[in-house]
Design a protein around this motif. Structure first.
Motif, PDB file in Angstrom:
ATOM      1  N   GLU A 336      -7.721  -8.346  -7.962  1.00 44.75           N
ATOM      2  CA  GLU A 336      -7.862  -6.940  -8.331  1.00 44.75           C
ATOM      3  C   GLU A 336      -6.593  -6.316  -8.916  1.00 44.75           C
ATOM      4  O   GLU A 336      -6.682  -5.330  -9.652  1.00 44.75           O
ATOM      5  CB  GLU A 336      -8.302  -6.134  -7.105  1.00 44.75           C
ATOM      6  N   TRP A 350     -15.400  -5.500 -10.810  1.00 43.01           N
ATOM      7  CA  TRP A 350     -16.540  -6.004 -10.061  1.00 43.01           C
ATOM      8  C   TRP A 350     -17.870  -5.595 -10.675  1.00 43.01           C
ATOM      9  O   TRP A 350     -18.848  -6.362 -10.627  1.00 43.01           O
ATOM     10  CB  TRP A 350     -16.462  -5.547  -8.606  1.00 43.01           C
ATOM     11  N   GLY A 373     -17.672  -5.003  -4.908  1.00 44.15           N
ATOM     12  CA  GLY A 373     -16.306  -5.121  -4.433  1.00 44.15           C
ATOM     13  C   GLY A 373     -16.051  -6.453  -3.759  1.00 44.15           C
ATOM     14  O   GLY A 373     -16.945  -7.304  -3.610  1.00 44.15           O
TER      15      GLY A 373
END
Length: 530
Positions: A336, A350, A373
C-alpha cells in the motif's frame, strides 16, 4: 478431394487483399486454390463434400501466442473456449511456470504455486517429468485420441530455477547454472519452441540478468525464442522492456514480449514511447515480436501482487508469513505504501482488484467482488491457500489500440480458464479482434488483423507449413462471417461462446461444424524443428 469450400472470400494471412476462390482440401492439406475468374480450362475442384462459403471469409487457423491451457487440454476434450474461437494452436508453458521439466519435489511445488491458473490437478495423472514426456502426454490424451487443438510449449524458466536452485532469492552457483542450462537444452531438444519467464513471479524473478542471458544463449543455439513476462508493466515499464531487449541482444536470441501492455495510471497514453523503443531495436536488426489481448483489465493470481521477499521459500513459506501478524503488516506496507514489485512497483489500489475465482468453494461469495482492503485480501490468500485469481482493472484503451497496430504484433489470450468468473479474454480474444477492432472500430483492416493472428505467429514459431491459406499447407482453417463475428463473452457472462464462426478445421478435420463443437480431437503437440 475430401472437401471443397466453394466461393469463399479468402483472407490468406499474408496481409494482402482478400480474393474469392474455391479451396480444396485433401489428406489434411490444402490441395488446390482456384480463384474466381481463373484462366479458361481451369476446372473448379470437386469433392466428396462441398461447403457453400458464399459471404464467408476463409482464413488460416488462429494461433494463441499466450495460453494457459496446460492442464485444460488434458482434462477437457471439448475445450470449446478455444476451439469455438477458431484457435487451432496454443502456446503453453507461459510466464515461467508450468509442469515440465520437474522432479517429484518440483512438481508438488509448482502445482501449489499455480493452482489459481490451472487448478491443483487432482484430476490429472502427472505421469511425466520431462518436456518430451509432457508433449507425449498431450499426444496420447483422452484414450489416445489427442487434444482439442494443437499445442506448442515453452520451457518455463521459473520451474527450471525451482528445480535447480529452489525458492531462494540469490544468484545461482556455477553448478546450478550448468544444471539449468542442461534442463533448458533438454527441453528444446525434446520439442519446446523456446523459453518463458515470469519476472514478477517467484522464483523466476530471483534470476539476475546475467543468469537469464546465459539461458537465452542456450535458446538461441536451438533457434528458439525467449518469451518474458518482464519485471514491470507499471512503474518502470519502459525500463523493463529495454532490459529484455538488451538481454536478448546480448544473448543473440529472438525475443517475443508477452502480453505487451502499458498499465496503471503512470502509463496512461505512453504506448507511443514503447513503440518507439521497439522500432529503434527492430531497425537495428533485432528479432522481436509481441502479443496482446484486446481488453484493458489484466488477470493473474492474488498471491502474485505480493512483494518478492514474501515468496521466498515457496507456497508454504508464503502462508506462514501471511499468518504472522507482524510479517503480514510488513507485506501490507509494501503493497500500500512502497509499491510491491509483485504489483509492478505501483502502490496497490484495492478497488481495481476483482476476484475472478477461488479454489475453495466455501469462499465463492467473494467471486465477482472488488477487494475492500488488505484484511480481506489476507483472509482470501490464507483461506484459499493462494489459489485465488483476480482481474486488475488497470489498463488503458488508447494503449491497447496503439500497440495492436504495430508491425510485429500478434494475438494472445492469456486466458486463465479457472474460477467461476474468469476474464472474458479466455473465451473471446480472437472474435473480439475481428468484430470490435476490425468491423466496428476499424483499428485494423480484416487482412491486417488476420495476418497478426496467423502468419506472423506461425513465422515466430518457425512453422514451415502453417499460418497461410496456400497450396500444400496444413488445413488448419477458420470460416467466419466478417459481418457478424463477435465475442459472446462478457465480464458478467465470461464463458459465453462467440458467434459468427461456423466452421473450424484442424488437419482438414472439422472440430467446429455449423457452429457446434464436434467430437473430433485433431490436435497434437507441435514440436520445434531445426
Amino acid at each position: 478431394m475430401d472437401l471443397v469450400f466453394r466461393d469463399a472470400e479468402v483472407v490468406d494471412g499474408t496481409g494482402g487483399p482478400s480474393y474469392r476462390a474455391d479451396v480444396a482440401i485433401d489428406g489434411g492439406r490444402i490441395a488446390a486454390i482456384v480463384k474466381e475468374g481463373a484462366a479458361a480450362g481451369c476446372q473448379r475442384p470437386t469433392a466428396r463434400r462441398v461447403v457453400d462459403a458464399e459471404g464467408l471469409a476463409l482464413s488460416p487457423g488462429f494461433i494463441d501466442m499466450h495460453a494457459h491451457s496446460d492442464l485444460a487440454l488434458l482434462r477437457d476434450p471439448d475445450h470449446g473456449a478455444k476451439a469455438a474461437q477458431g484457435v487451432t494452436l496454443e502456446v503453453l508453458g507461459q510466464d515461467g511456470l508450468s509442469y515440465a521439466p520437474v522432479d517429484d519435489r518440483t512438481l508438488a511445488e509448482v502445482r501449489g504455486a499455480i493452482t489459481g491458473w490451472n487448478g491443483y490437478g487432482d484430476d490429472i495423472d502427472f505421469d511425466w517429468r520431462t518436456v518430451g514426456g509432457y508433449l507425449d502426454r498431450l499426444d496420447g490424451a483422452h484414450g489416445g485420441r489427442g487434444i482439442a487443438v494443437n499445442a506448442a510449449y515453452l520451457v518455463p524458466q521459473g520451474t527450471v530455477r525451482m528445480h535447480a536452485v529452489g525458492w531462494e532469492d540469490r544468484p545461482a552457483t556455477e553448478a546450478e547454472l550448468n544444471r539449468m542450462r542442461r534442463l533448458v537444452a533438454e527441453g528444446l531438444e525434446q520439442g519446446a519452441v523456446g523459453m518463458s519467464s515470469g519476472l514478477t513471479y517467484t522464483p523466476g524473478m530471483y534470476a539476475p540478468d546475467a543468469e537469464l542471458t546465459e539461458l537465452c544463449r542456450v535458446v538461441a543455439e536451438y533457434d528458439g525464442y525467449y518469451c518474458p513476462h518482464h519485471r514491470s508493466y507499471g512503474a518502470g515499464a519502459l525500463r523493463a522492456y529495454q532490459e529484455m531487449i538488451t538481454l536478448a541482444r546480448d544473448a543473440g536470441c529472438a525475443l517475443h514480449l508477452a502480453h505487451a501492455t502499458m498499465n496503471f495510471g503512470v502509463n496512461r497514453g505512453r504506448a507511443p514511447e514503447l513503440l518507439a523503443l521497439l522500432d529503434e531495436a527492430l531497425d537495428a536488426g533485432a528479432d522481436i515480436t509481441l502479443d496482446t489481448y484486446p481488453y484493458t483489465p489484466g488477470c493473474t493470481s492474488l498471491v502474485a501482487v505480493l512483494p518478492s521477499w514474501a515468496g521466498e521459500g515457496g507456497p508454504e513459506a508464503v502462508l506462514a508469513r501471511l499468518r504472522d501478524d507482524e510479517t503480514a503488516e510488513r507485506i501490507r506496507h509494501h503493497l500500500e505504501v512502497v509499491g510491491s514489485d509483485g504489483c509492478h512497483g505501483v502502490p496497490v489500489e484495492w478497488d481495481t482488484i476483482e476476484v475472478s475465482g477461488v479454489s475453495d468453494p466455501a469462499l465463492s461469495e467473494f467471486t465477482g467482488r472488488r477487494l475492500d482492503g488488505w484484511p480481506t485480501a489476507r483472509r482470501l490468500l490464507i483461506g484459499d491457500r493462494l489459489g485465488t485469481t483476480i482481474l486488475q482493472h488497470v489498463g488503458h484503451e488508447e494503449n491497447v489500440r496503439a500497440i495492436m497496430r504495430h508491425r510485429v504484433h500478434t494475438g494472445g489470450s492469456d486466458g486463465i480458464l479457472q474460477g467461476l468468473k474468469p476474464h472474458p479474454r479466455a473465451y473471446g480474444t480472437f472474435p473480439r479482434y475481428l468484430g470490435r477492432y476490425v468491423r466496428e472500430l476499424g483499428v485494423l483492416s480484416l487482412e491486417e488483423c488476420v495476418a497478426h493472428l496467423t502468419a506472423r505467429p506461425a513465422a515466430r514459431l518457425r512453422l514451415p507449413d502453417r499460418g497461410l491459406v496456400r497450396e500444400g499447407y496444413v488445413a488448419d482453417l477458420v470460416l467466419f462471417d466478417p459481418d457478424s463475428v463477435a465475442a459472446g463473452a462478457t465480464y458478467s457472462a465470461p464463458r459465453t461462446l462467440p458467434v459468427g464462426i461456423p466452421h473450424v478445421l484442424i488437419d482438414g478435420r472439422f472440430v467446429v461444424e455449423d457452429g457446434r463443437r464436434t467430437d473430433v480431437l485433431a490436435g497434437r503437440s507441435i514440436r520445434r524443428t531445426r
